[in-house]
Design an enzyme around this catalytic site. Sequence first.
Site, PDB file in Angstrom:
ATOM      1  N   SER A  47       0.834  -1.199   0.000  1.00 36.04           N
ATOM      2  CA  SER A  47       0.000   0.000   0.000  1.00 36.04           C
ATOM      3  C   SER A  47       0.868   1.247   0.000  1.00 36.04           C
ATOM      4  CB  SER A  47      -0.900   0.005   1.230  1.00 36.04           C
ATOM      5  OG  SER A  47      -1.552   1.229   1.346  1.00 36.04           O
ATOM      6  N   ASP A  74      -3.201 -20.587   3.796  1.00 35.55           N
ATOM      7  CA  ASP A  74      -3.052 -21.668   2.824  1.00 35.55           C
ATOM      8  C   ASP A  74      -3.859 -21.281   1.592  1.00 35.55           C
ATOM      9  OD1 ASP A  74      -2.960 -23.969   1.330  1.00 35.55           O
ATOM     10  OD2 ASP A  74      -4.107 -25.178   2.758  1.00 35.55           O
ATOM     11  N   ARG A 134     -12.334 -12.950  -6.925  1.00 29.44           N
ATOM     12  CA  ARG A 134     -13.705 -12.876  -6.381  1.00 29.44           C
ATOM     13  C   ARG A 134     -13.746 -12.059  -5.097  1.00 29.44           C
ATOM     14  NH1 ARG A 134     -17.960 -16.732  -7.661  1.00 29.44           N
ATOM     15  NH2 ARG A 134     -18.602 -16.223  -5.550  1.00 29.44           N
ATOM     16  N   TYR A 166       1.772 -27.977 -14.541  1.00 31.12           N
ATOM     17  CA  TYR A 166       2.129 -26.558 -14.441  1.00 31.12           C
ATOM     18  C   TYR A 166       1.764 -25.826 -15.733  1.00 31.12           C
ATOM     19  CZ  TYR A 166       5.153 -22.433 -14.025  1.00 31.12           C
ATOM     20  OH  TYR A 166       5.642 -21.155 -13.979  1.00 31.12           O
ATOM     21  N   LYS A 170      -0.833 -22.652 -16.424  1.00 33.59           N
ATOM     22  CA  LYS A 170      -0.379 -21.385 -16.986  1.00 33.59           C
ATOM     23  C   LYS A 170      -1.119 -21.068 -18.284  1.00 33.59           C
ATOM     24  CE  LYS A 170       2.177 -20.520 -13.564  1.00 33.59           C
ATOM     25  NZ  LYS A 170       1.783 -19.465 -12.632  1.00 33.59           N
TER      26      LYS A 170
END
Length: 196
Positions: A47, A74, A134, A166, A170
């Site tokens: 910030s 987590d 979200r 992976y 991506k």
Amino acid sequence: MGLVKGNCGCYWGIKGHWSRNCSPVCEIANKNYYSRRGIAPRRTFWSVSNKSLVHLDANSLMIDYENVFYYTTDITSNKAIIESSERIRQDHGNPSVLINNAGVANGKTILEESEDERRRVFNVDILAHFSLVREFLPDMIKHNHGHIVTVASTASFLARPQLVSYSCCKTALIAFHEGLSQELRMRHNARKVRTT
């Protein structure tokens, strides 16, 4: 952040999103890092307005810096993301910049990789991005101000042996980014919420 600022102007010009009243300087940003072992993704909020730095990490960090705050989270758990997001909003307000850069890889072939390992890659590398967007996008839409940066990888275009899960994630991030960009413009009329 300098790299982000440099890329923002270039991208905004290409997409026709030039705006004089919106600076690419991050008011509150979310970035992702990794622990030393490379297995615990960390999310960081920065910030400028109140000079706070907030880290979300699966591991508890005990580094003492002024105006740096740590939240053990987590990010493979949607519930944990929601809880940490609520605490961050209470303590620091809503971020106006979200930089999704989390990524883990197992380095195993499709046959060697366990189901749990594969799910962890998908939870960190793509599903956590949905959860964080979200949480923080509604406020950006409300104020028609913000920026979501999605970092993919060259693995999006070239799947290598032992990096298939992976690479799949991506590649999904590119579709995530493109779809989010279109939803912001065509469904939410939030043209000043940028995507990079």
